[in-house]
Design a protein around this motif. Structure first.
Motif, PDB file in Angstrom:
ATOM      1  N   PHE A   1       7.884  -5.371   0.964  1.00 53.71           N
ATOM      2  CA  PHE A   1       7.768  -4.535  -0.491  1.00 53.71           C
ATOM      3  C   PHE A   1       6.568  -3.824  -0.338  1.00 53.71           C
ATOM      4  CE2 PHE A   1      10.083  -8.433  -2.064  1.00 53.71           C
ATOM      5  CZ  PHE A   1      11.267  -7.559  -2.326  1.00 53.71           C
ATOM      6  N   THR A   2       6.328  -2.674  -1.107  1.00 53.99           N
ATOM      7  CA  THR A   2       5.181  -1.878  -1.262  1.00 53.99           C
ATOM      8  C   THR A   2       4.705  -1.843  -2.590  1.00 53.99           C
ATOM      9  OG1 THR A   2       5.701  -0.503   0.626  1.00 53.99           O
ATOM     10  CG2 THR A   2       3.979   0.306  -0.692  1.00 53.99           C
ATOM     11  N   PHE A   3       3.397  -2.394  -3.152  1.00 53.55           N
ATOM     12  CA  PHE A   3       3.215  -2.438  -4.367  1.00 53.55           C
ATOM     13  C   PHE A   3       1.884  -1.040  -4.639  1.00 53.55           C
ATOM     14  CE2 PHE A   3       4.283  -6.543  -3.649  1.00 53.55           C
ATOM     15  CZ  PHE A   3       4.780  -7.002  -5.032  1.00 53.55           C
ATOM     16  N   ASN A   4       2.315  -0.648  -5.718  1.00 53.34           N
ATOM     17  CA  ASN A   4       1.227   0.301  -6.365  1.00 53.34           C
ATOM     18  C   ASN A   4       0.827  -0.573  -7.524  1.00 53.34           C
ATOM     19  OD1 ASN A   4       0.195   2.187  -8.315  1.00 53.34           O
ATOM     20  ND2 ASN A   4       0.959   3.928  -7.356  1.00 53.34           N
ATOM     21  N   SER A   5      -0.257  -0.948  -7.661  1.00 53.96           N
ATOM     22  CA  SER A   5      -0.767  -1.870  -8.659  1.00 53.96           C
ATOM     23  C   SER A   5      -2.189  -1.576  -9.354  1.00 53.96           C
ATOM     24  CB  SER A   5      -1.132  -3.110  -8.025  1.00 53.96           C
ATOM     25  OG  SER A   5      -2.120  -3.084  -7.090  1.00 53.96           O
ATOM     26  N   ASN A   6      -2.167  -2.035 -10.601  1.00 55.31           N
ATOM     27  CA  ASN A   6      -3.411  -2.020 -11.349  1.00 55.31           C
ATOM     28  C   ASN A   6      -3.636  -3.336 -12.249  1.00 55.31           C
ATOM     29  OD1 ASN A   6      -2.431  -1.621 -14.391  1.00 55.31           O
ATOM     30  ND2 ASN A   6      -1.317  -0.197 -13.212  1.00 55.31           N
ATOM     31  N   TYR A   7      -4.680  -3.986 -12.298  1.00 60.46           N
ATOM     32  CA  TYR A   7      -4.781  -5.216 -12.576  1.00 60.46           C
ATOM     33  C   TYR A   7      -6.368  -5.499 -13.332  1.00 60.46           C
ATOM     34  CZ  TYR A   7      -5.024 -10.394 -12.190  1.00 60.46           C
ATOM     35  OH  TYR A   7      -5.153 -11.871 -12.400  1.00 60.46           O
TER      36      TYR A   7
ATOM     37  N   ILE B   1      -0.301  -1.864  -1.192  1.00 63.55           N
ATOM     38  CA  ILE B   1      -0.354  -3.212  -0.432  1.00 63.55           C
ATOM     39  C   ILE B   1       0.967  -3.722  -0.128  1.00 63.55           C
ATOM     40  CG2 ILE B   1      -0.199  -5.653  -1.556  1.00 63.55           C
ATOM     41  CD1 ILE B   1      -2.361  -5.022  -3.507  1.00 63.55           C
ATOM     42  N   LEU B   2       1.265  -4.341   1.228  1.00 62.95           N
ATOM     43  CA  LEU B   2       2.494  -4.350   1.831  1.00 62.95           C
ATOM     44  C   LEU B   2       2.802  -5.918   1.695  1.00 62.95           C
ATOM     45  CD1 LEU B   2       2.407  -2.276   4.791  1.00 62.95           C
ATOM     46  CD2 LEU B   2       3.557  -1.923   2.809  1.00 62.95           C
ATOM     47  N   TYR B   3       3.888  -6.437   1.369  1.00 65.43           N
ATOM     48  CA  TYR B   3       4.267  -7.634   1.085  1.00 65.43           C
ATOM     49  C   TYR B   3       5.211  -8.178   1.890  1.00 65.43           C
ATOM     50  CZ  TYR B   3       5.617 -11.988  -1.512  1.00 65.43           C
ATOM     51  OH  TYR B   3       6.019 -13.244  -1.823  1.00 65.43           O
ATOM     52  N   ASP B   4       5.387  -9.089   3.035  1.00 60.38           N
ATOM     53  CA  ASP B   4       6.360  -9.415   3.783  1.00 60.38           C
ATOM     54  C   ASP B   4       7.367 -10.141   3.192  1.00 60.38           C
ATOM     55  OD1 ASP B   4       7.627 -11.418   6.205  1.00 60.38           O
ATOM     56  OD2 ASP B   4       6.871  -9.343   7.017  1.00 60.38           O
ATOM     57  N   LYS B   5       8.730  -9.958   3.312  1.00 54.43           N
ATOM     58  CA  LYS B   5       9.844 -10.450   2.482  1.00 54.43           C
ATOM     59  C   LYS B   5       9.963 -11.967   3.242  1.00 54.43           C
ATOM     60  CE  LYS B   5      12.028  -6.448   0.981  1.00 54.43           C
ATOM     61  NZ  LYS B   5      13.376  -5.524   0.977  1.00 54.43           N
TER      62      LYS B   5
ATOM     63  N   ILE C   1       0.990 -11.199   1.372  1.00 56.70           N
ATOM     64  CA  ILE C   1       0.624  -9.958   1.719  1.00 56.70           C
ATOM     65  C   ILE C   1      -0.035  -9.756   3.161  1.00 56.70           C
ATOM     66  CG2 ILE C   1      -1.140  -8.306   0.913  1.00 56.70           C
ATOM     67  CD1 ILE C   1      -1.211  -9.768  -1.689  1.00 56.70           C
ATOM     68  N   VAL C   2       0.558  -8.894   3.703  1.00 55.41           N
ATOM     69  CA  VAL C   2      -0.031  -8.390   5.138  1.00 55.41           C
ATOM     70  C   VAL C   2      -1.158  -7.544   5.250  1.00 55.41           C
ATOM     71  CG1 VAL C   2       2.071  -9.027   5.834  1.00 55.41           C
ATOM     72  CG2 VAL C   2       1.980  -6.711   5.185  1.00 55.41           C
ATOM     73  N   SER C   3      -1.127  -6.674   4.075  1.00 55.25           N
ATOM     74  CA  SER C   3      -2.160  -5.412   4.486  1.00 55.25           C
ATOM     75  C   SER C   3      -2.291  -4.635   3.095  1.00 55.25           C
ATOM     76  CB  SER C   3      -1.759  -4.572   5.502  1.00 55.25           C
ATOM     77  OG  SER C   3      -0.743  -3.742   5.293  1.00 55.25           O
ATOM     78  N   GLY C   4      -3.224  -3.907   2.973  1.00 50.06           N
ATOM     79  CA  GLY C   4      -3.333  -3.135   1.865  1.00 50.06           C
ATOM     80  C   GLY C   4      -4.860  -3.085   1.397  1.00 50.06           C
ATOM     81  N   THR C   5      -5.487  -1.817   0.758  1.00 48.63           N
ATOM     82  CA  THR C   5      -6.607  -1.815   0.182  1.00 48.63           C
ATOM     83  C   THR C   5      -6.653  -1.581  -1.431  1.00 48.63           C
ATOM     84  OG1 THR C   5      -6.727   0.475   0.465  1.00 48.63           O
ATOM     85  CG2 THR C   5      -7.658  -0.955   2.293  1.00 48.63           C
ATOM     86  N   ALA C   6      -7.752  -1.851  -1.903  1.00 47.71           N
ATOM     87  CA  ALA C   6      -7.936  -1.831  -3.509  1.00 47.71           C
ATOM     88  C   ALA C   6      -9.377  -1.359  -3.666  1.00 47.71           C
ATOM     89  CB  ALA C   6      -7.553  -2.940  -4.302  1.00 47.71           C
ATOM     90  N   THR C   7      -9.418  -0.629  -4.794  1.00 48.68           N
ATOM     91  CA  THR C   7     -10.682  -0.330  -5.114  1.00 48.68           C
ATOM     92  C   THR C   7     -11.035  -1.437  -6.453  1.00 48.68           C
ATOM     93  OG1 THR C   7      -9.935   1.282  -7.140  1.00 48.68           O
ATOM     94  CG2 THR C   7     -10.685   2.091  -4.830  1.00 48.68           C
TER      95      THR C   7
ATOM     96  N   GLY D   1     -19.351  -1.877  -7.706  1.00 50.48           N
ATOM     97  CA  GLY D   1     -17.915  -1.426  -7.423  1.00 50.48           C
ATOM     98  C   GLY D   1     -17.915  -1.827  -5.867  1.00 50.48           C
ATOM     99  N   GLY D   2     -16.703  -1.684  -5.373  1.00 48.11           N
ATOM    100  CA  GLY D   2     -16.704  -1.836  -3.822  1.00 48.11           C
ATOM    101  C   GLY D   2     -14.996  -1.753  -3.349  1.00 48.11           C
ATOM    102  N   THR D   3     -14.493  -2.219  -2.424  1.00 51.85           N
ATOM    103  CA  THR D   3     -13.219  -2.254  -1.523  1.00 51.85           C
ATOM    104  C   THR D   3     -12.887  -3.495  -1.285  1.00 51.85           C
ATOM    105  OG1 THR D   3     -13.698  -0.045  -0.745  1.00 51.85           O
ATOM    106  CG2 THR D   3     -11.783  -1.149  -0.083  1.00 51.85           C
ATOM    107  N   LEU D   4     -11.715  -3.827  -1.844  1.00 51.88           N
ATOM    108  CA  LEU D   4     -11.085  -5.214  -1.333  1.00 51.88           C
ATOM    109  C   LEU D   4      -9.754  -4.783  -0.292  1.00 51.88           C
ATOM    110  CD1 LEU D   4     -10.253  -8.166  -1.992  1.00 51.88           C
ATOM    111  CD2 LEU D   4      -8.517  -7.335  -3.640  1.00 51.88           C
ATOM    112  N   THR D   5      -9.931  -5.404   0.720  1.00 47.71           N
ATOM    113  CA  THR D   5      -9.114  -5.136   1.863  1.00 47.71           C
ATOM    114  C   THR D   5      -8.183  -6.140   2.331  1.00 47.71           C
ATOM    115  OG1 THR D   5     -10.539  -3.375   2.948  1.00 47.71           O
ATOM    116  CG2 THR D   5      -8.873  -4.306   4.326  1.00 47.71           C
ATOM    117  N   PHE D   6      -7.067  -6.424   2.177  1.00 46.73           N
ATOM    118  CA  PHE D   6      -5.978  -7.609   2.672  1.00 46.73           C
ATOM    119  C   PHE D   6      -5.845  -7.380   4.285  1.00 46.73           C
ATOM    120  CE2 PHE D   6      -5.026  -7.303  -1.984  1.00 46.73           C
ATOM    121  CZ  PHE D   6      -4.985  -8.510  -2.193  1.00 46.73           C
ATOM    122  N   LEU D   7      -6.153  -8.303   4.812  1.00 51.85           N
ATOM    123  CA  LEU D   7      -6.123  -8.678   6.205  1.00 51.85           C
ATOM    124  C   LEU D   7      -5.008  -9.217   7.126  1.00 51.85           C
ATOM    125  CD1 LEU D   7      -9.829  -9.279   6.825  1.00 51.85           C
ATOM    126  CD2 LEU D   7      -8.979  -7.117   6.708  1.00 51.85           C
TER     127      LEU D   7
END
Length: 259
Positions: free
Chosen positions: A169-175, A202-206, A211-217, A233-239
């Motif tokens: 899955f691919t996520f476009n997200s705001n939180y 954000i990529l989510y393995d079914k 979550i396998v990867s993705g970045t967020a502000t 402020g900063g950047t969040l990175t899923f590894l």
């Protein structure tokens, strides 16, 4: 929410080390009171808002992914879990907004732990490519290793990759979270916070349901009891492998992991 999604503990070692360092070297003095707030206070708000053990964004992504389990572009099956005990399934018709109210809590009542109530609205678009759009409002509390908090939240996800041949899955997200936080270390300050996390990749393995990867502000504002505010402020990175890192604009890195 999928009952296979287990809430587990986050490892805070790097965040604790960074918090200690900033308490000593990078504190902002509130001139009107003795209150001292630091960048590490703000960073920990973000760490806890990501961690599944405190009901954070990782859990929210997993929950929204579980809304579309074994679905196709002509419909889907919703699995909704209440406190990990009761599962209800029903069909999402194309183009029709559905809503659910879900209350859930961590399995543990110790540290870390959380309670959460969400009101979801979601719509399945059966066009090509298909998508699931979800918005939510909610309220919750958590008791973490470094901070405890009560908060309200709003946000939304657009979920694509619904086809049976797509492995992710691919996520476009705001939180967004707003609330009051109390620190358990240092001066044990209480302060208000506003946090926003925004991502489009954000990529989510079914299969692994991770979550396998993705970045967020990330944007964080903290306000002392006297009304003085600090913004970061900063950047969040899923590894992948249940890890992520938060890099604030100062260059300080806060590592996040869960098991």
């Amino acid at each position: 929410m999928n009952s296979k999604n287990k809430i587990t503990k986050i490892i805070y070692a790097a965040a604790i080390i960074a918090a200690s360092a900033f308490t000593l070297t990078s504190c902002h003095k509130d001139s009107s009171t003795t209150t001292t707030l630091s960048e590490s206070d703000a960073a920990q708000v973000a760490v806890d808002a990501v961690s599944p053990s405190t009901g954070g964004m990782v859990s929210q992504v997993s929950s929204s992914a579980s809304l579309f389990t074994g679905g196709t572009v002509t419909g889907g099956t919703v699995s909704s879990v209440n406190n990990h005990l009761t599962t209800d399934s029903y069909t999402i018709p194309c183009g029709t907004e559905k809503d659910s109210t879900i209350s859930y809590a961590s399995l543990s009542t110790g540290v870390p732990s959380f309670t959460y109530s969400l009101s979801w609205k979601y719509t399945l678009a059966c066009t090509v490519p298909s998508s699931l759009t979800l918005s939510f409002t909610g309220a919750g509390t958590y008791n973490g290793f470094i901070q405890s908090s009560s908060f309200n939240s709003t946000g939304g996800f657009v979920l694509t990759g619904l086809g049976s041949t797509a492995s992710q899955f691919t996520f476009n997200s705001n939180y967004t979270r707003t609330g009051t936080t109390t620190s358990k270390i240092g001066n044990k300050n209480t302060f208000d916070h506003t946090l926003t996390i925004t991502s489009s990749n954000i990529l989510y393995d079914k299969t692994t349901q991770e979550i396998v990867s993705g970045t967020a502000t990330v944007s964080i504002k903290i306000t002392s009891t006297s009304g003085n505010s600090w913004s970061y402020g900063g950047t969040l990175t899923f590894l992948g492998n249940k890890t992520a890192k938060l890099v604030l604009n100062s260059g300080t890195v806060y590592n996040i992991s869960w098991s």
